[in-house]
Design an enzyme around this catalytic site. Structure first.
Site, PDB file in Angstrom:
ATOM      1  N   ARG A 170      53.038  49.556  32.665  1.00 55.73           N
ATOM      2  CA  ARG A 170      51.667  49.483  33.179  1.00 55.73           C
ATOM      3  C   ARG A 170      51.535  49.880  34.652  1.00 55.73           C
ATOM      4  O   ARG A 170      50.678  49.364  35.368  1.00 55.73           O
ATOM      5  CB  ARG A 170      51.099  48.067  32.981  1.00 55.73           C
TER       6      ARG A 170
HETATM    7  C1  LIG Z   1      39.636  46.579  24.192  1.00 48.90           C
HETATM    8  C2  LIG Z   1      40.659  47.082  25.173  1.00 48.90           C
HETATM    9  C3  LIG Z   1      41.943  47.376  24.721  1.00 48.90           C
HETATM   10  C4  LIG Z   1      42.911  47.840  25.610  1.00 48.90           C
HETATM   11  N1  LIG Z   1      44.160  48.112  25.138  1.00 48.90           N
HETATM   12  C5  LIG Z   1      45.099  48.607  25.986  1.00 48.90           C
HETATM   13  C6  LIG Z   1      46.408  48.932  25.511  1.00 48.90           C
HETATM   14  O1  LIG Z   1      46.723  48.776  24.321  1.00 48.90           O
HETATM   15  N2  LIG Z   1      47.302  49.446  26.385  1.00 48.90           N
HETATM   16  C7  LIG Z   1      46.994  49.646  27.711  1.00 48.90           C
HETATM   17  O2  LIG Z   1      47.842  50.135  28.457  1.00 48.90           O
HETATM   18  N3  LIG Z   1      45.760  49.329  28.190  1.00 48.90           N
HETATM   19  C8  LIG Z   1      44.817  48.815  27.358  1.00 48.90           C
HETATM   20  N4  LIG Z   1      43.569  48.507  27.849  1.00 48.90           N
HETATM   21  C9  LIG Z   1      43.291  48.646  29.282  1.00 48.90           C
HETATM   22  C10 LIG Z   1      42.652  49.995  29.691  1.00 48.90           C
HETATM   23  O3  LIG Z   1      41.969  50.557  28.598  1.00 48.90           O
HETATM   24  C11 LIG Z   1      43.690  50.989  30.203  1.00 48.90           C
HETATM   25  O4  LIG Z   1      44.345  50.479  31.332  1.00 48.90           O
HETATM   26  C12 LIG Z   1      43.029  52.332  30.552  1.00 48.90           C
HETATM   27  O5  LIG Z   1      44.037  53.288  30.723  1.00 48.90           O
HETATM   28  C13 LIG Z   1      42.150  52.263  31.793  1.00 48.90           C
HETATM   29  O6  LIG Z   1      41.484  53.503  31.914  1.00 48.90           O
HETATM   30  P1  LIG Z   1      40.018  53.591  32.552  1.00 48.90           P
HETATM   31  O7  LIG Z   1      39.666  55.022  32.652  1.00 48.90           O
HETATM   32  O8  LIG Z   1      39.068  52.725  31.816  1.00 48.90           O
HETATM   33  O9  LIG Z   1      40.310  53.008  33.999  1.00 48.90           O
HETATM   34  P2  LIG Z   1      39.337  52.115  34.904  1.00 48.90           P
HETATM   35  O10 LIG Z   1      39.241  50.745  34.314  1.00 48.90           O
HETATM   36  O11 LIG Z   1      38.078  52.825  35.184  1.00 48.90           O
HETATM   37  O12 LIG Z   1      40.208  52.049  36.234  1.00 48.90           O
HETATM   38  C14 LIG Z   1      41.493  51.468  36.236  1.00 48.90           C
HETATM   39  C15 LIG Z   1      42.244  51.999  37.461  1.00 48.90           C
HETATM   40  O13 LIG Z   1      42.466  53.398  37.304  1.00 48.90           O
HETATM   41  C16 LIG Z   1      41.912  54.092  38.426  1.00 48.90           C
HETATM   42  N5  LIG Z   1      41.413  55.389  37.952  1.00 48.90           N
HETATM   43  C17 LIG Z   1      40.658  55.673  36.873  1.00 48.90           C
HETATM   44  N6  LIG Z   1      40.450  56.994  36.769  1.00 48.90           N
HETATM   45  C18 LIG Z   1      41.079  57.563  37.818  1.00 48.90           C
HETATM   46  C19 LIG Z   1      41.244  58.899  38.283  1.00 48.90           C
HETATM   47  N7  LIG Z   1      40.729  59.959  37.638  1.00 48.90           N
HETATM   48  N8  LIG Z   1      41.944  59.102  39.423  1.00 48.90           N
HETATM   49  C20 LIG Z   1      42.490  58.068  40.099  1.00 48.90           C
HETATM   50  N9  LIG Z   1      42.377  56.795  39.711  1.00 48.90           N
HETATM   51  C21 LIG Z   1      41.692  56.546  38.580  1.00 48.90           C
HETATM   52  C22 LIG Z   1      40.794  53.205  38.940  1.00 48.90           C
HETATM   53  O14 LIG Z   1      40.505  53.493  40.296  1.00 48.90           O
HETATM   54  C23 LIG Z   1      41.454  51.852  38.766  1.00 48.90           C
HETATM   55  O15 LIG Z   1      42.390  51.659  39.803  1.00 48.90           O
HETATM   56  C24 LIG Z   1      42.594  48.014  26.981  1.00 48.90           C
HETATM   57  C25 LIG Z   1      41.281  47.730  27.425  1.00 48.90           C
HETATM   58  C26 LIG Z   1      40.333  47.274  26.534  1.00 48.90           C
HETATM   59  C27 LIG Z   1      38.953  46.988  27.023  1.00 48.90           C
END
Ligand SMILES: Cc1cc2nc3c(=O)[nH]c(=O)nc-3n(C[C@H](O)[C@H](O)[C@H](O)COP(=O)(O)OP(=O)(O)OC[C@H]3O[C@@H](n4cnc5c(N)ncnc54)[C@H](O)[C@@H]3O)c2cc1C
Length: 292
Positions: A170
């Site tokens: 992670r």
């Molecule tokens: C129902 C559910 C299930 C999930 N299951 C999993 C799982 O099985 N495995 C897992 O690893 N995670 C899981 N997650 C967590 C999450 O989905 C992941 O961590 C995902 O990769 C986050 O991506 P995001 O674009 O939503 O990031 P955000 O929540 O928008 O941001 C998270 C971080 O990433 C940074 N970020 C986002 N985009 C960029 C970019 N383009 N450039 C630089 N920084 C950026 C943000 O600044 C922040 O620091 C789950 C979440 C939910 C709600």
């Protein structure tokens, strides 16, 4: 808006952030911008950096908890088509940081390229998944990543090849301001078999998570081979709640925010779970979600 003169078409002031997060919690961003090109993004970043404004990027908002008071400075979202392109050349798939991880996975499977299907059901963007090294327990995005292109705080664009990238549980070495795109080197696979496998994984994943409820995935990182959910359970904290924030009945490492829940409710419950596990099991849980 003199700081962003000429960029009014992509910058909004006092934009509420709650709609951009899975928790549906969070006050306004002082400035919120959805640039339409890399040049525009660079311009925004250089102006904000020059003025000393904090800059953040919101992806799919699926791993974020944002204060009700909002955030100072500039929040960027790569929602424009310029940042969500996906292309395939041989066994390499290139995806923009703003593309949905799900689109990257389905494109790879359609093209008969295997590896990413293990990550099915993880919400959010490619940028967020690279930053956090999204994983399914059996695979992670980092293992398939060949390179990543980023934009630094001064607007400079840099390409990191595989050798320069570090991925662990992670987390990744990608700590620059914006992840613009990633290249993923995959293996040949049979689309029909991969689709079957994805359906299976999807059913298992959905059965383990609260459905149709506001949450942001796993709140804590697993600890030394022990799942954070089992630690919360063992500490007798499974039915904890603060205000309108509750531990999910399906998975103790998920917090569900009922409609009307506030930042303080969720933050209070995170602290309660953390201190409870520390007190009863002498283990310090590390938060996985990011708090702004
Ligand atoms: C129902 C559910 C299930 C999930 N299951 C999993 C799982 O099985 N495995 C897992 O690893 N995670 C899981 N997650 C967590 C999450 O989905 C992941 O961590 C995902 O990769 C986050 O991506 P995001 O674009 O939503 O990031 P955000 O929540 O928008 O941001 C998270 C971080 O990433 C940074 N970020 C986002 N985009 C960029 C970019 N383009 N450039 C630089 N920084 C950026 C943000 O600044 C922040 O620091 C789950 C979440 C939910 C709600």
């Amino acid at each position: 808006m003199s700081l962003f003169d000429g960029l009014e078409h992509v910058v909004r002031e006092n934009e509420p952030l709650a709609p951009f997060t899975w928790f549906r919690i969070g006050g306004p961003a002082e400035y919120f911008a959805e640039p339409t090109s890399v040049e525009e993004l660079g311009d925004l970043v250089r102006r904000a950096s020059g003025a000393g404004l904090p800059i953040r990027v919101v992806g799919g908002g699926s791993h974020l908890l944002i204060r009700d008071s909002g955030v100072k400075g500039l929040v960027l979202q790569l929602s424009a088509p310029a940042f969500s392109q996906i292309s395939v050349a041989g066994n390499v798939v290139t995806a923009g940081g703003g593309a949905k991880l799900g689109h990257l996975i389905s494109t790879a499977v359609r093209e008969g390229l295997s590896g990413l299907e293990e990550l099915v059901g993880i919400p959010g963007s490619v940028g967020g998944a690279l930053r956090n090294n999204a994983d399914s327990g059996s695979a992670d995005l980092g293992q398939w990543t060949r390179s990543a292109t980023v934009m630094k705080q001064n607007g400079e664009i840099v390409v990191h090849d595989r050798d320069a990238l570090r991925f662990s549980y992670r987390s990744s070495s990608l700590d620059e301001l914006v992840i613009l795109s990633g290249e993923f080197e995959l293996e040949p696979g049979d689309p029909a078999e991969m689709t079957k496998r994805m359906q299976k994984l999807w059913i298992i994943k959905k059965a383990e998570e609260p459905q149709g409820r506001q949450n942001a995935g796993c709140v804590f990182k697993d600890h030394g081979g022990m799942s954070a959910a089992s630690l919360i359970d063992d500490a007798g904290l499974r039915s904890s709640e603060v205000g309108k924030a509750k531990v999910s009945e399906k998975n103790a490492n998920f917090i569900v925010a009922e409609p009307g829940a506030t930042f303080d409710d969720v933050r209070g419950l995170i602290e309660l779970l953390k201190s409870g596990v520390e007190e009863r099991l002498n283990i310090e849980l590390e938060t996985a979600i990011e708090i702004w």
